[in-house]
Design a protein around this motif. Structure first.
Motif, PDB file in Angstrom:
ATOM      1  N   UNK A  29     -21.524  50.813  37.346  1.00  0.00           N
ATOM      2  CA  UNK A  29     -21.166  51.267  38.697  1.00  0.00           C
ATOM      3  C   UNK A  29     -20.136  50.325  39.314  1.00  0.00           C
ATOM      4  N   UNK A  30     -20.342  49.023  39.164  1.00  0.00           N
ATOM      5  CA  UNK A  30     -19.393  48.046  39.715  1.00  0.00           C
ATOM      6  C   UNK A  30     -18.023  48.251  39.064  1.00  0.00           C
ATOM      7  N   UNK A  31     -18.005  48.394  37.753  1.00  0.00           N
ATOM      8  CA  UNK A  31     -16.738  48.594  37.044  1.00  0.00           C
ATOM      9  C   UNK A  31     -16.035  49.854  37.542  1.00  0.00           C
ATOM     10  N   UNK A  32     -16.749  50.950  37.624  1.00  0.00           N
ATOM     11  CA  UNK A  32     -16.143  52.209  38.056  1.00  0.00           C
ATOM     12  C   UNK A  32     -15.711  52.160  39.523  1.00  0.00           C
ATOM     13  N   UNK A  33     -16.448  51.469  40.360  1.00  0.00           N
ATOM     14  CA  UNK A  33     -16.083  51.359  41.774  1.00  0.00           C
ATOM     15  C   UNK A  33     -14.800  50.565  41.932  1.00  0.00           C
ATOM     16  N   UNK A  34     -14.660  49.481  41.168  1.00  0.00           N
ATOM     17  CA  UNK A  34     -13.407  48.711  41.213  1.00  0.00           C
ATOM     18  C   UNK A  34     -12.253  49.573  40.699  1.00  0.00           C
ATOM     19  N   UNK A  35     -12.484  50.311  39.625  1.00  0.00           N
ATOM     20  CA  UNK A  35     -11.432  51.188  39.091  1.00  0.00           C
ATOM     21  C   UNK A  35     -11.089  52.316  40.064  1.00  0.00           C
ATOM     22  N   UNK A  36     -12.026  52.702  40.903  1.00  0.00           N
ATOM     23  CA  UNK A  36     -11.738  53.705  41.915  1.00  0.00           C
ATOM     24  C   UNK A  36     -10.708  53.222  42.917  1.00  0.00           C
ATOM     25  N   UNK A  37     -10.713  51.916  43.182  1.00  0.00           N
ATOM     26  CA  UNK A  37      -9.757  51.323  44.115  1.00  0.00           C
ATOM     27  C   UNK A  37      -8.479  50.900  43.395  1.00  0.00           C
ATOM     28  N   UNK A  38      -8.634  50.447  42.147  1.00  0.00           N
ATOM     29  CA  UNK A  38      -7.504  49.967  41.346  1.00  0.00           C
ATOM     30  C   UNK A  38      -7.500  50.737  40.027  1.00  0.00           C
ATOM     31  N   UNK A  39      -6.941  51.966  40.037  1.00  0.00           N
ATOM     32  CA  UNK A  39      -7.071  52.842  38.865  1.00  0.00           C
ATOM     33  C   UNK A  39      -6.524  52.276  37.553  1.00  0.00           C
ATOM     34  N   UNK A  40      -5.546  51.389  37.626  1.00  0.00           N
ATOM     35  CA  UNK A  40      -4.985  50.856  36.381  1.00  0.00           C
ATOM     36  C   UNK A  40      -5.758  49.646  35.860  1.00  0.00           C
ATOM     37  N   UNK A  41      -6.769  49.213  36.561  1.00  0.00           N
ATOM     38  CA  UNK A  41      -7.435  47.944  36.254  1.00  0.00           C
ATOM     39  C   UNK A  41      -8.228  47.977  34.947  1.00  0.00           C
ATOM     40  N   UNK A  42      -8.162  46.848  34.282  1.00  0.00           N
ATOM     41  CA  UNK A  42      -9.108  46.561  33.205  1.00  0.00           C
ATOM     42  C   UNK A  42     -10.166  45.691  33.851  1.00  0.00           C
ATOM     43  N   UNK A  43     -11.421  46.062  33.698  1.00  0.00           N
ATOM     44  CA  UNK A  43     -12.507  45.384  34.406  1.00  0.00           C
ATOM     45  C   UNK A  43     -13.613  45.021  33.429  1.00  0.00           C
ATOM     46  N   UNK A  44     -14.071  43.785  33.527  1.00  0.00           N
ATOM     47  CA  UNK A  44     -15.263  43.362  32.779  1.00  0.00           C
ATOM     48  C   UNK A  44     -16.232  42.759  33.782  1.00  0.00           C
ATOM     49  N   UNK A  45     -17.454  43.233  33.777  1.00  0.00           N
ATOM     50  CA  UNK A  45     -18.468  42.733  34.705  1.00  0.00           C
ATOM     51  C   UNK A  45     -19.638  42.197  33.894  1.00  0.00           C
ATOM     52  N   UNK A  46     -20.084  41.008  34.248  1.00  0.00           N
ATOM     53  CA  UNK A  46     -21.260  40.447  33.591  1.00  0.00           C
ATOM     54  C   UNK A  46     -22.280  40.038  34.652  1.00  0.00           C
ATOM     55  N   UNK A  47     -23.533  40.095  34.253  1.00  0.00           N
ATOM     56  CA  UNK A  47     -24.652  39.700  35.115  1.00  0.00           C
ATOM     57  C   UNK A  47     -24.944  38.230  34.818  1.00  0.00           C
ATOM     58  N   UNK A  48     -24.743  37.362  35.802  1.00  0.00           N
ATOM     59  CA  UNK A  48     -24.858  35.923  35.571  1.00  0.00           C
ATOM     60  C   UNK A  48     -26.294  35.432  35.457  1.00  0.00           C
ATOM     61  N   UNK A  49     -27.234  36.152  36.080  1.00  0.00           N
ATOM     62  CA  UNK A  49     -28.605  35.645  36.126  1.00  0.00           C
ATOM     63  C   UNK A  49     -29.634  36.585  35.501  1.00  0.00           C
ATOM     64  N   UNK A  50     -29.225  37.801  35.191  1.00  0.00           N
ATOM     65  CA  UNK A  50     -30.164  38.787  34.657  1.00  0.00           C
ATOM     66  C   UNK A  50     -30.872  39.576  35.734  1.00  0.00           C
ATOM     67  N   UNK A  51     -30.625  39.253  36.995  1.00  0.00           N
ATOM     68  CA  UNK A  51     -31.279  39.951  38.095  1.00  0.00           C
ATOM     69  C   UNK A  51     -30.481  41.117  38.642  1.00  0.00           C
TER      70      UNK A  51
END
Length: 85
Positions: free
Chosen positions: A6-28
């Motif tokens: 969801x975070x990746x797609x939401x960022x791409x919704x604002x920046x359609x050309x973006x390459x996005x990688x999202x990681x969970x730092x704590x597992x929460x």
């Protein structure tokens, strides 16, 4: 808590050309790190680049669904200069 997809797609919704990688730092699911590469960042300060990404996620940030978000933003040229692929 939000999904990483969801975070990746939401960022791409604002920046359609973006390459996005999202990681969970704590597992929460609420302390995240996002790396975003976009031509939309050309000519903008790092602060402005981060504001663009935070703007895309404003609702999740204000509701504390995302408690903390570490950002790494790059233009495609800066990404290549950093030796990233």
């Amino acid at each position: 808590m939000v999904s990483l997809a969801w975070v990746e797609e939401t960022i791409k919704g604002k920046l359609p050309d973006a390459r996005v990688q999202v990681i969970d730092l704590t597992g929460g699911g609420d302390h995240l790190e996002a790396t975003v590469i976009s031509a939309e960042f050309e000519g903008k300060t790092r602060v402005k680049q981060h504001q663009m990404v935070y703007g895309a996620l404003q609702e999740a940030m204000s509701s504390e669904a995302i408690h903390a978000l570490a950002l790494k933003t790059y233009t495609p040229e800066a990404w290549n200069k950093a030796g990233q692929r």
